[in-house]
Design a protein around this motif. Structure first.
Motif, PDB file in Angstrom:
ATOM      1  N   ALA A 118       0.849  -1.196   0.000  1.00 40.29           N
ATOM      2  CA  ALA A 118       0.000   0.000   0.000  1.00 40.29           C
ATOM      3  C   ALA A 118       0.886   1.249   0.000  1.00 40.29           C
ATOM      4  CB  ALA A 118      -0.894  -0.009   1.236  1.00 40.29           C
ATOM      5  N   VAL A 155      -8.210   0.690  10.668  1.00 44.03           N
ATOM      6  CA  VAL A 155      -8.703   0.870   9.308  1.00 44.03           C
ATOM      7  C   VAL A 155      -9.872   1.837   9.443  1.00 44.03           C
ATOM      8  CG1 VAL A 155      -9.620  -0.286   7.262  1.00 44.03           C
ATOM      9  CG2 VAL A 155      -7.989  -1.487   8.733  1.00 44.03           C
ATOM     10  N   GLU A 184      -1.460   4.744   5.608  1.00 47.11           N
ATOM     11  CA  GLU A 184      -1.466   4.023   4.333  1.00 47.11           C
ATOM     12  C   GLU A 184      -2.779   4.192   3.590  1.00 47.11           C
ATOM     13  OE1 GLU A 184       1.019   0.110   5.783  1.00 47.11           O
ATOM     14  OE2 GLU A 184      -0.957  -0.144   4.881  1.00 47.11           O
ATOM     15  N   LEU A 187      -6.387  -0.691   1.217  1.00 45.67           N
ATOM     16  CA  LEU A 187      -6.471  -1.665   0.132  1.00 45.67           C
ATOM     17  C   LEU A 187      -7.782  -2.430   0.253  1.00 45.67           C
ATOM     18  CD1 LEU A 187      -2.884  -3.206   0.411  1.00 45.67           C
ATOM     19  CD2 LEU A 187      -3.651  -1.497  -1.243  1.00 45.67           C
ATOM     20  N   GLU A 191      -8.094 -11.110   1.913  1.00 46.39           N
ATOM     21  CA  GLU A 191      -6.820 -11.222   2.635  1.00 46.39           C
ATOM     22  C   GLU A 191      -6.380 -12.680   2.735  1.00 46.39           C
ATOM     23  OE1 GLU A 191      -7.525  -8.321   6.097  1.00 46.39           O
ATOM     24  OE2 GLU A 191      -5.544  -9.186   6.503  1.00 46.39           O
ATOM     25  N   LYS A 213     -10.163 -12.099  11.069  1.00 44.52           N
ATOM     26  CA  LYS A 213      -9.660 -11.193  12.117  1.00 44.52           C
ATOM     27  C   LYS A 213     -10.774 -10.590  12.964  1.00 44.52           C
ATOM     28  CE  LYS A 213      -5.081 -10.459  11.101  1.00 44.52           C
ATOM     29  NZ  LYS A 213      -4.902 -10.963   9.737  1.00 44.52           N
ATOM     30  N   ASN A 223     -11.287  -5.687  15.286  1.00 39.71           N
ATOM     31  CA  ASN A 223     -10.174  -6.570  14.911  1.00 39.71           C
ATOM     32  C   ASN A 223      -9.670  -7.326  16.135  1.00 39.71           C
ATOM     33  OD1 ASN A 223      -8.965  -7.082  12.426  1.00 39.71           O
ATOM     34  ND2 ASN A 223      -8.288  -4.972  12.225  1.00 39.71           N
ATOM     35  N   MET A 272      -3.018  -8.671   0.662  1.00 36.09           N
ATOM     36  CA  MET A 272      -4.338  -8.337   0.141  1.00 36.09           C
ATOM     37  C   MET A 272      -4.326  -8.666  -1.340  1.00 36.09           C
ATOM     38  SD  MET A 272      -7.194  -7.001   1.316  1.00 36.09           S
ATOM     39  CE  MET A 272      -7.101  -5.660   2.487  1.00 36.09           C
TER      40      MET A 272
HETATM   41  P1  AMP Z   1      -1.612  -5.443  10.447  1.00 38.61           P
HETATM   42  O1  AMP Z   1      -1.385  -5.471  11.934  1.00 38.61           O
HETATM   43  O2  AMP Z   1      -0.719  -4.531   9.703  1.00 38.61           O
HETATM   44  O3  AMP Z   1      -1.759  -6.817   9.864  1.00 38.61           O
HETATM   45  O4  AMP Z   1      -3.088  -4.901  10.267  1.00 38.61           O
HETATM   46  C1  AMP Z   1      -4.184  -5.574  10.848  1.00 38.61           C
HETATM   47  C2  AMP Z   1      -5.290  -5.699   9.857  1.00 38.61           C
HETATM   48  O5  AMP Z   1      -5.673  -4.409   9.389  1.00 38.61           O
HETATM   49  C3  AMP Z   1      -4.907  -6.457   8.592  1.00 38.61           C
HETATM   50  O6  AMP Z   1      -4.991  -7.826   8.741  1.00 38.61           O
HETATM   51  C4  AMP Z   1      -5.905  -5.906   7.605  1.00 38.61           C
HETATM   52  O7  AMP Z   1      -7.164  -6.541   7.775  1.00 38.61           O
HETATM   53  C5  AMP Z   1      -6.037  -4.479   8.015  1.00 38.61           C
HETATM   54  N1  AMP Z   1      -5.138  -3.616   7.228  1.00 38.61           N
HETATM   55  C6  AMP Z   1      -3.863  -3.282   7.503  1.00 38.61           C
HETATM   56  N2  AMP Z   1      -3.348  -2.475   6.546  1.00 38.61           N
HETATM   57  C7  AMP Z   1      -4.328  -2.304   5.637  1.00 38.61           C
HETATM   58  C8  AMP Z   1      -4.423  -1.552   4.416  1.00 38.61           C
HETATM   59  N3  AMP Z   1      -3.411  -0.824   3.943  1.00 38.61           N
HETATM   60  N4  AMP Z   1      -5.594  -1.606   3.736  1.00 38.61           N
HETATM   61  C9  AMP Z   1      -6.641  -2.322   4.214  1.00 38.61           C
HETATM   62  N5  AMP Z   1      -6.616  -3.040   5.360  1.00 38.61           N
HETATM   63  C10 AMP Z   1      -5.476  -3.025   6.068  1.00 38.61           C
END
Ligand code: AMP
Ligand code: GLY
Length: 426
Positions: A118, A155, A184, A187, A191, A213, A223, A272
């Motif tokens: 992203a 998010v 970011e 996206l 997933e 999640k 989440n 993603m």
């Molecule tokens: P992370 O701890 O970075 O895995 O983020 C936790 C969750 O947030 C991820 O599993 C995604 O479901 C969501 N997420 C993180 N970054 C993005 C992104 N850039 N766009 C959309 N969903 C995101």
């Protein structure tokens, strides 16, 4: 060989289950372990953050391999200290664990190696971060840079949520982890997770898996660390996996080796599947939890051999083999999770619920007078094998219906996407 497994979650109970199945294992210690891990080894009360204490234990016990389950001890350099003391360790060095320990580290590596991810900007002050989200609007994703126990990512669907997430990070809610913030583009797509075992140079990807999640049915609600998982993931076709290996896994490992900090252990790429192809959401430097539970149910090969080969720096003779059956895991959590919840309630019916194809992995339990008591947010990972995901799901829920724990809840739709795909293909 004697093995020391570090950790106390459902992931570690699943790793203990497969390590115990190895003919090469003579004794398994789990530090600190949980109310279930004692089934496969000896729980041992070591202080994980006291590296000298762990080294002293490994020396006295002549430990042949240390397997580090969670990310925090890796980011704290436990693997480095153990290696320096002469032990085989499965898990990356402190420098390589930055792939999970710092989101901005990984973003820089993505830029260097052209890894699809992203678009992002990083900020070390609240005014500029707020100006950025106001300029871009929602949806937008706000992340504390460092480890925040899975709570550092928002998010944001509205500008207000984004502003509030920025303020929370800079208010010190995540300590040092929030001193820098990564913002970011949001996206969209499905997933999936890809796991690769590396020895620092070579890698081998494992069977595909997918987790859920969100806390509630329909992938709604807050989440969490993961409310369920299944393997294989129908979305991960052979062609797509080859593309992920080429565009994401290989360049990550090459980039780390070039920096002089090769990655060994398990690289867990959260992806993603966007319209423009797979993009990296984040790297983790450990097995996913509960993805590990479904992978261990399906792994036919000797886990100890695999982890030891990575620890020793040569996996070239290793090809993991998998059962054809699918596996599905449903997490039973304490009512209130991921918010505040009660602890201490007795859980019964566990023996009756378990069978040859159903295993109950403990995540947050402790033993008292032989009984299992709830001792965490995510408490059990009920996991079943079946010829299809649909059948694995019904076996899992049948087992859950035999468990007596009034204070627990679970989602009733784990695997829904894969089950829809199975229906379409039948
Ligand atoms: P992370 O701890 O970075 O895995 O983020 C936790 C969750 O947030 C991820 O599993 C995604 O479901 C969501 N997420 C993180 N970054 C993005 C992104 N850039 N766009 C959309 N969903 C995101
Ligand atoms: N289940 C996702 C994780 O372990 O981070």
């Amino acid at each position: 060989m004697k093995v020391l497994l570090i950790g106390s979650g459902g992931r570690e109970h699943a790793l203990a289950f497969k390590l115990a199945a190895s003919a090469r294992l003579s004794h398994l210690y789990i530090a600190p372990g949980n109310g279930g891990t004692g089934e496969f080894g000896e729980n041992i009360a070591l202080n994980i953050s006291d590296h000298a204490e762990i080294i002293a234990f490994c020396t006295t016990q002549k430990i042949g391999l240390v397997v580090v389950g969670p990310e925090a001890p890796l980011v704290a350099g436990l693997a480095d200290d153990l290696r320096e003391a002469g032990f085989n360790v499965f898990g990356p060095s402190k420098a390589a664990a930055q792939l999970e320990g710092s989101k901005s580290f990984t973003k820089t590596l993505c830029d260097e190696m052209n890894i699809p991810t992203a678009d992002y900007s990083r900020f070390d002050n609240v005014e500029e971060a707020l100006a950025h989200v106001r300029e871009h609007g929602a949806p937008i994703v706000v992340k504390a840079d460092g480890l925040a126990a899975g709570k550092g990512v928002t998010v944001a669907q509205t500008l207000e949520q984004a502003e509030s997430a920025v303020c929370t990070c800079f208010s010190g809610a995540f300590g040092e982890a929030g001193a820098e913030v990564v913002i970011e583009e949001c996206l969209t797509g499905e997933e999936v997770s890809v796991f690769a075992i590396s020895d620092g140079e070579r890698f081998v990807t494992l069977a595909s898996a997918q987790d859920h999640k969100q806390a509630f049915d329909g992938d709604k609600g807050p989440n969490t660390g993961g409310m369920g998982a299944y393997s294989p993931a129908p979305a991960m076709t052979t062609e797509l996996l080859a593309r992920v290996e080429r565009e994401i896994v290989a360049p990550t490992l090459v980039g780390m080796a070039r920096r002089g900090t090769p990655f060994s252990g398990v690289l867990f790429a959260g992806l993603m599947l966007t319209e423009d192809g797979p993009k990296l959401i984040e790297h983790n430097v450990r097995f996913g939890d509960p993805e590990c539970q479904v992978l261990m149910m399906r792994l036919k090969s000797d886990l100890l051999e695999l982890l030891l080969a990575s620890a020793r720096g040569d996996i070239s003779d290793i090809t993991p083999e998998w059962r054809d059956e699918a596996a599905l895991c449903v997490v039973m959590a304490a009512r209130g999770y991921p918010g505040a919840y009660q602890k201490g309630e007795v859980i019964s019916g566990l023996e009756k619920a378990q069978s040859e194809s159903v295993r109950i992995f403990h995540a947050g339990t402790r033993r008292e007078d032989g009984r299992a008591l709830a001792a965490g947010g995510r408490v059990l990972g009920v996991t079943a094998l079946g010829p299809t995901i649909t059948e694995a799901q019904s076996a899992t829920y049948k087992a859950i219906d035999n468990i007596d724990w009034p204070g627990g809840f679970c989602r009733r739709d784990i695997g829904w996407r894969a089950i829809e795909a199975e229906k379409e293909n039948s």
